[in-house]
Structures are given as C-alpha cells and as structure tokens.
Scaffold this motif. Structure first.
Motif, mmCIF file in Angstrom:
data_model
loop_
_atom_site.group_PDB
_atom_site.id
_atom_site.type_symbol
_atom_site.label_atom_id
_atom_site.label_comp_id
_atom_site.label_asym_id
_atom_site.label_seq_id
_atom_site.Cartn_x
_atom_site.Cartn_y
_atom_site.Cartn_z
ATOM 1 N N ILE A 51 0.844 -1.205 0.000
ATOM 2 C CA ILE A 51 0.000 0.000 0.000
ATOM 3 C C ILE A 51 0.873 1.247 0.000
ATOM 4 O O ILE A 51 1.859 1.305 0.734
ATOM 5 C CB ILE A 51 -0.875 0.024 1.287
ATOM 6 C CG1 ILE A 51 -1.903 -1.096 1.254
ATOM 7 C CG2 ILE A 51 -1.544 1.376 1.471
ATOM 8 C CD1 ILE A 51 -2.772 -1.157 2.514
ATOM 9 N N ASP A 52 0.496 2.248 -0.779
ATOM 10 C CA ASP A 52 1.164 3.551 -0.660
ATOM 11 C C ASP A 52 0.156 4.638 -0.990
ATOM 12 O O ASP A 52 -0.702 4.443 -1.862
ATOM 13 C CB ASP A 52 2.358 3.650 -1.612
ATOM 14 C CG ASP A 52 3.371 4.693 -1.147
ATOM 15 O OD1 ASP A 52 4.498 4.316 -0.779
ATOM 16 O OD2 ASP A 52 3.017 5.898 -1.152
ATOM 17 N N HIS A 53 0.278 5.766 -0.300
ATOM 18 C CA HIS A 53 -0.684 6.847 -0.548
ATOM 19 C C HIS A 53 -0.247 7.775 -1.688
ATOM 20 O O HIS A 53 -0.998 8.647 -2.091
ATOM 21 C CB HIS A 53 -0.940 7.642 0.738
ATOM 22 C CG HIS A 53 0.237 8.424 1.228
ATOM 23 N ND1 HIS A 53 0.130 9.362 2.223
ATOM 24 C CD2 HIS A 53 1.538 8.413 0.862
ATOM 25 C CE1 HIS A 53 1.314 9.899 2.460
ATOM 26 N NE2 HIS A 53 2.182 9.334 1.647
ATOM 27 N N ALA A 54 0.969 7.571 -2.186
ATOM 28 C CA ALA A 54 1.496 8.509 -3.192
ATOM 29 C C ALA A 54 0.904 8.236 -4.579
ATOM 30 O O ALA A 54 0.446 7.132 -4.870
ATOM 31 C CB ALA A 54 3.009 8.391 -3.250
ATOM 32 N N GLN A 55 0.937 9.270 -5.406
ATOM 33 C CA GLN A 55 0.507 9.105 -6.800
ATOM 34 C C GLN A 55 1.604 8.439 -7.619
ATOM 35 O O GLN A 55 1.328 7.656 -8.514
ATOM 36 C CB GLN A 55 0.211 10.487 -7.424
ATOM 37 C CG GLN A 55 -0.969 11.223 -6.806
ATOM 38 C CD GLN A 55 -2.306 10.628 -7.233
ATOM 39 O OE1 GLN A 55 -2.394 9.949 -8.249
ATOM 40 N NE2 GLN A 55 -3.341 10.865 -6.431
ATOM 41 N N ILE A 63 14.549 10.941 -6.695
ATOM 42 C CA ILE A 63 15.329 12.189 -6.594
ATOM 43 C C ILE A 63 16.694 11.967 -5.941
ATOM 44 O O ILE A 63 17.509 12.884 -5.902
ATOM 45 C CB ILE A 63 14.570 13.273 -5.787
ATOM 46 C CG1 ILE A 63 14.311 12.804 -4.349
ATOM 47 C CG2 ILE A 63 13.282 13.671 -6.474
ATOM 48 C CD1 ILE A 63 13.828 13.922 -3.441
ATOM 49 N N SER A 64 16.931 10.764 -5.466
ATOM 50 C CA SER A 64 18.160 10.552 -4.687
ATOM 51 C C SER A 64 19.401 10.641 -5.569
ATOM 52 O O SER A 64 19.341 10.407 -6.781
ATOM 53 C CB SER A 64 18.117 9.175 -4.023
ATOM 54 O OG SER A 64 18.156 8.171 -5.006
ATOM 55 N N GLY A 65 20.497 10.976 -4.910
ATOM 56 C CA GLY A 65 21.786 11.012 -5.602
ATOM 57 C C GLY A 65 21.759 11.892 -6.831
ATOM 58 O O GLY A 65 22.366 11.540 -7.847
ATOM 59 N N GLY A 422 13.268 0.120 7.599
ATOM 60 C CA GLY A 422 13.709 1.326 6.896
ATOM 61 C C GLY A 422 13.934 2.499 7.831
ATOM 62 O O GLY A 422 14.280 2.345 9.004
ATOM 63 N N GLU A 423 13.700 3.684 7.280
ATOM 64 C CA GLU A 423 14.028 4.912 7.997
ATOM 65 C C GLU A 423 13.148 5.149 9.221
ATOM 66 O O GLU A 423 13.497 5.952 10.094
ATOM 67 C CB GLU A 423 13.887 6.076 7.012
ATOM 68 C CG GLU A 423 14.713 7.273 7.389
ATOM 69 C CD GLU A 423 14.514 8.395 6.391
ATOM 70 O OE1 GLU A 423 14.762 8.173 5.177
ATOM 71 O OE2 GLU A 423 14.101 9.483 6.803
ATOM 72 N N ALA A 424 12.012 4.492 9.299
ATOM 73 C CA ALA A 424 11.129 4.664 10.454
ATOM 74 C C ALA A 424 11.756 4.125 11.733
ATOM 75 O O ALA A 424 11.347 4.486 12.829
ATOM 76 C CB ALA A 424 9.794 3.971 10.192
HETATM 77 C C1 LIG Z 1 16.719 14.437 -1.458
HETATM 78 C C2 LIG Z 1 17.108 13.095 -0.904
HETATM 79 C C3 LIG Z 1 18.182 12.399 -1.453
HETATM 80 C C4 LIG Z 1 18.579 11.182 -0.900
HETATM 81 N N1 LIG Z 1 19.614 10.526 -1.470
HETATM 82 C C5 LIG Z 1 20.025 9.352 -0.948
HETATM 83 C C6 LIG Z 1 21.081 8.614 -1.559
HETATM 84 O O1 LIG Z 1 21.572 8.970 -2.639
HETATM 85 N N2 LIG Z 1 21.502 7.477 -0.930
HETATM 86 C C7 LIG Z 1 20.910 7.011 0.229
HETATM 87 O O2 LIG Z 1 21.329 5.980 0.752
HETATM 88 N N3 LIG Z 1 19.877 7.654 0.778
HETATM 89 C C8 LIG Z 1 19.421 8.802 0.214
HETATM 90 N N4 LIG Z 1 18.346 9.450 0.782
HETATM 91 C C9 LIG Z 1 17.659 8.818 1.928
HETATM 92 C C10 LIG Z 1 16.748 7.683 1.417
HETATM 93 O O3 LIG Z 1 15.931 8.191 0.376
HETATM 94 C C11 LIG Z 1 15.867 7.160 2.533
HETATM 95 O O4 LIG Z 1 16.625 6.875 3.684
HETATM 96 C C12 LIG Z 1 15.144 5.886 2.087
HETATM 97 O O5 LIG Z 1 14.312 6.171 0.973
HETATM 98 C C13 LIG Z 1 14.302 5.335 3.217
HETATM 99 O O6 LIG Z 1 13.599 4.222 2.731
HETATM 100 P P1 LIG Z 1 12.180 3.842 3.346
HETATM 101 O O7 LIG Z 1 11.674 2.745 2.510
HETATM 102 O O8 LIG Z 1 12.292 3.667 4.804
HETATM 103 O O9 LIG Z 1 11.293 5.150 3.112
HETATM 104 P P2 LIG Z 1 10.872 5.831 1.731
HETATM 105 O O10 LIG Z 1 11.758 5.391 0.632
HETATM 106 O O11 LIG Z 1 10.754 7.268 2.046
HETATM 107 O O12 LIG Z 1 9.429 5.226 1.424
HETATM 108 C C14 LIG Z 1 8.328 5.486 2.256
HETATM 109 C C15 LIG Z 1 7.071 5.311 1.422
HETATM 110 O O13 LIG Z 1 5.973 5.366 2.312
HETATM 111 C C16 LIG Z 1 4.957 6.158 1.722
HETATM 112 N N5 LIG Z 1 4.159 6.726 2.802
HETATM 113 C C17 LIG Z 1 4.518 7.663 3.699
HETATM 114 N N6 LIG Z 1 3.519 7.912 4.542
HETATM 115 C C18 LIG Z 1 2.482 7.112 4.160
HETATM 116 C C19 LIG Z 1 1.160 6.925 4.654
HETATM 117 N N7 LIG Z 1 0.697 7.609 5.689
HETATM 118 N N8 LIG Z 1 0.379 6.018 4.027
HETATM 119 C C20 LIG Z 1 0.831 5.324 2.946
HETATM 120 N N9 LIG Z 1 2.074 5.470 2.447
HETATM 121 C C21 LIG Z 1 2.891 6.354 3.059
HETATM 122 C C22 LIG Z 1 5.699 7.194 0.903
HETATM 123 O O14 LIG Z 1 4.857 7.677 -0.147
HETATM 124 C C23 LIG Z 1 6.874 6.388 0.380
HETATM 125 O O15 LIG Z 1 6.610 5.792 -0.859
HETATM 126 C C24 LIG Z 1 17.902 10.647 0.230
HETATM 127 C C25 LIG Z 1 16.805 11.333 0.753
HETATM 128 C C26 LIG Z 1 16.404 12.530 0.198
HETATM 129 C C27 LIG Z 1 15.208 13.234 0.788
#
Ligand SMILES: Cc1cc2nc3c(=O)[nH]c(=O)nc-3n(C[C@H](O)[C@H](O)[C@H](O)COP(=O)(O)OP(=O)(O)OC[C@H]3O[C@@H](n4cnc5c(N)ncnc54)[C@H](O)[C@@H]3O)c2cc1C
Length: 457
Positions: A51-55, A63-65, A422-424
C-alpha cells in the motif's frame, strides 16, 4: 534487461488481483524498504499487499543522488549508522550486503559506477533502481494498492484489520515501511511513528538529519556574502552518538566539503555532522585541515612586503579570506558582526594591540597575533541556532526505538506480526548510500521472517 519505465501510474498499480481483502502480509509504504520486503516475502510464496498513498512510485529513490541514486556504499558497516543501540543494525546488514544488492541490480543489467569513498551510483538514472524493485514485486505477485491511504489499524487476535480508502483489508502481518518525515512535500509522514505509538512502542525523538545548519541572521550577515563558496574542511562535534565513544571524550569528525549559504552552512561535511549535532551544542570547523597555518604565516613574514590579506588569500579562496579577516578585525575590536568568531578556540589570545586588518603588512604582525588568527581558522567554533528542517533534510534521525524490535527480523517484540523497517526505525546512516543499504537490508530481513498464519476475522 532493465525493466521499462516505472512512473507506474496509480491505475496500473491498483488494477491487478485487488479483490481478495485478505493477505499474509500488508506492507504500508512502497519505498525502498517496503518494496524490498514485499518482494522478498512474495518470493517465498506469501500473499503480499503493498500500500502507498502517493501518486507516483518511490519518489525518494527517484530524486536521490541527484537523480542517479547512490544506492549503496561498499564500506557499509554498523560504524556508519547512528542509533541508540549502535549494534542493532549489525545482523540485518550482515545478512544482506552491498554485494547482494549489486548482484540483484546487475542481474537486471543496471550499470553503475563508484564515485567517491565506496559510494555507488547508477550510470543512467534512479529509475533503473525503481524498475528493478517494481519488477521484483511483480515477479513475486505482490498486489499493489496505490494510491491508497490507511485510516486505522486494528489488532485482531491474531492478525490485523486495516481500514483504508479501498475498504477493509486483513492480514496476519503488517509491515510499517512509511519512512521518515524528511521532505514532506513528497508525501513523507509520521505514520509509522503514530502507529508504533498506538501499539505501545517507544519512539526515540525524531529530528531532521543530513540537513543544513542555520545561524542567527544578524550574526551570519558577513558570512552570508560567501554564499556559494565551498572548501574542504574537517568538522567535528562532541556527541553521545559517536560510535564507541562516551559523551565528552571523542569528537565525531568528518573531512568533507563545506558550502556557505545565505542562511548558514551546508555541503557534505555539514550534512554529516548535522546528524550528530544537538541543539545548543557548538560545531567546530577546521577551515584549513592538514595545514599548519601558524607556521606558514610566521615563516612567510621573513622579508615579506605583502599585506596579510594577500598572504591569506594565497592559502584560501579569496572571498573567504577577505570576509574572514574583516570579521576577525570586528570581533577583535568587540564589534557585533564578528560574533560568530567569538567562540573560536583562541578567542582570548586575539587582538593584541587592537586587532588585525587585512591591509596590514604581514611583517608588522606579531607572531602571537598570527598564531591567534591560525587558531581561529583551525578551530572555528560556532553554535547553530537550528537546522533547515525536514523540508531540506535528507533523512529523519530517531524513530521507533530499536529496543522494541527483534534485530534479526524487525518484528515488534511485544506485538507479534507487527514489523517496522527502513528509515522509520531508529537507525540513521551517514551520507553516502548507507541509508538505502539499511532500507534494503531491513526490508530483506523482514521479508525473510514473516510467516503466513490464519487471521481472526
Ligand atoms: C533528497 C534526498 C536524497 C537522498 N539521497 C540518498 C542517496 O543517494 N543514498 C541514500 O542511501 N539515501 C538517500 N536518501 C535517503 C533515502 O531516500 C531514505 O533513507 C530511504 O528512501 C528510506 O527508505 P524507506 O523505505 O524507509 O522510506 P521511503 O523510501 O521514504 O518510502 C516510504 C514510502 O511510504 C509512503 N508513505 C509515507 N507515509 C504514508 C502513509 N501515511 N500512508 C501510505 N504510504 C505512506 C511514501 O509515499 C513512500 O513511498 C535521500 C533522501 C532525500 C530526501
């Protein structure tokens, strides 16, 4: 072959196999960690809903890197992660290494290169990484629900019921993979933290990290003129998070580029140290690392007819040396705009005879004054007023307390079937591909661990 474009529209992602409201696993958040977990669990034969709320799919990867995704770092180890428990990430990182991810994307023909200090980037585009993850999910028969928002999660005995914009869904396991709060303009939310709290999990206070530092506008005025100037520095702070270090003993230090901005400091050196910085603490910048400036300036005195400014400009970007000497003169004279120099290591030694001016002949400046100047350049200690916030941060530091989770599986110790990845999670990597490596590794650890199970209702 690299899978084709992934701007995978919402309609495409919701169309398939969406009728069954029950799953073995519901992953909330189709980002880096969520797609990895979903694909891994699906490959094991589990029925997975993502599930994801994004479009649009995986905006942060996109956008990374700078659009080329720094997708891992060859040197990834627990030493590059901040966490209240620095050992927590060890197990997941060891079980899924940078090599494993390289093998995965290489199997899809993604081409990559090493840029700097083990940082690996796509040759073409971040879309390649999204394409691989999307293809892996599809091969694992993951069911997409996107865009779909989750209004509430209810615990069943056993299992969970989710109330979503697409109706009620049930699952034996729920994975919170909604990331951190950085870049809310791309849909980042505190969802994982809210749900974790609902289930009684403790949270380590979240803060923006890998973020520019800001300063008092008045005090920063003279340095604001330097906006755009970049140079290599060594930046340090005392930190409770320094791996293996006790507070007050070992400063955390990074040798990277620093960038002056209108509001403060940025660039890789500052982003790195920002993750270790706590409000009210100083950061110390060595603006000429590896040089012995005092010695160089004193030696340059012999027979020199040059002005101080000319000599300093030979060692530094000219704009920086002009502004620096100006601010130094003001702070030596006790004036306001030099306030940010006041904390420099040698503050009490400065201004013998009323201060330094750039137009002074070097030969006329005392050795003591030159040493004081060099000390300030090597030990510019300044207290940021804050950070540029989540809007500019690359990540969130803090998150779900690792004490609440099993380090091998990422399952909540006291809530069977609830996973956070992940990041959470309170695991935050340095700049340089470490955050994605944690996302892949924690996603795989969870995806390998979840078990199918009957659900109450
Ligand atoms: C500008 C930028 C550049 C970056 N560049 C790098 C890089 O080059 N290398 C690197 O290692 N890290 C980079 N990072 C960090 C990296 O993007 C994150 O640490 C990583 O994406 C975390 O993965 P994740 O799956 O935990 O979260 P995310 O990849 O953020 O995914 C979370 C998902 O949950 C969805 N979501 C959020 N809230 C809800 C909700 N309430 N209901 C449903 N869906 C929801 C979002 O839409 C998203 O799709 C960068 C971050 C940013 C902002």
């Amino acid at each position: 072959m690299i899978p084709t474009k992934t701007g995978a529209s919402a309609t495409t992602l919701t169309a398939s196999r969406k009728t069954d409201p029950h799953a073995d696993v519901i992953v909330i958040g189709a980002g880096a960690a969520g797609m990895m977990a979903a694909a891994t669990a699906g490959r094991r034969g589990l029925r997975v809903v993502l599930i994801d709320h994004a479009q649009r799919l995986a905006e942060k990867i996109r956008i990374s890197g700078g659009g080329r995704c720094n997708f891992t770092n060859l040197g990834a180890s627990p030493a590059q992660y901040l966490s209240r428990n620095p050992h927590f990430c060890r197990s997941a990182l060891a079980a899924y290494t940078p090599r494993d991810f390289i093998d995965l994307i290489s199997a899809y023909g993604v081409r990559w290169h090493e840029k700097h200090r083990g940082q690996l980037f796509c040759n073409q585009s971040s879309e390649d990484i999204i394409g691989v993850l999307k293809a892996e999910c599809d091969a694992a028969r993951v069911v997409w629900r996107m865009p779909c928002s989750v209004q509430a999660i209810e615990a069943l005995q056993p299992g969970f019921a989710l109330h979503t914009s697409q109706g009620r869904l049930t699952a034996a396991n729920v994975v919170l993979a909604t990331g951190g709060m950085a870049i809310p303009q791309l849909g980042a939310t505190d969802f994982a933290l809210r749900i974790a709290r609902q289930f009684g999990l403790k949270i380590v206070e979240p803060r923006p990290a890998l973020v520019p530092l800001t300063f008092d506008a008045e005090a920063w005025k003279p340095f604001g003129e330097l906006s755009g100037v970049a140079l290599e520095v060594a930046v340090s702070t005392q930190s409770e998070f320094a791996p293996g270090a006790r507070r007050g003993t070992a400063p955390m230090q990074f040798h990277e580029d620093l960038l002056f901005t209108h509001r403060g400091l940025s660039g890789p050196a500052i982003l790195q140290i920002s993750s270790y910085w706590n409000p009210g603490e100083p950061v110390t910048v060595d603006l000429a690392p590896g040089q012995d400036l005092a010695c160089a300036l004193i030696q340059a005195k012999a027979g020199s007819r040059q002005q101080l400014a000319t000599v300093v400009a030979g060692l530094w970007p000219k704009r920086l040396s002009d502004v620096w000497l100006g601010a130094h003169a003001e702070s030596s004279a006790g004036a306001g705009t030099g306030r940010l120099l006041a904390g420099a290591r040698a503050a009490s030694d400065t201004a013998p005879g009323g201060g330094l001016r750039g137009d002074q002949r070097l030969a006329d400046v005392s050795d003591k004054a030159l040493r004081a100047l060099a000390d300030r350049i090597h030990g510019w200690s300044l207290v940021p007023t804050g950070t540029a916030g989540y809007k500019k941060a690359e990540v969130m530091r803090g998150g779900v307390d690792t004490a609440e989770l099993n380090q091998k599986t990422l399952e909540a110790r006291d809530v069977p079937g609830l996973y956070v990845i992940g990041e959470a999670v309170d695991v935050t990597g340095w700049l340089g591909g470490y955050n994605f490596q944690w996302a892949w590794a924690s996603g795989v650890a969870c995806g390998r661990a979840v078990q199918a199970q009957a659900v109450a209702g």
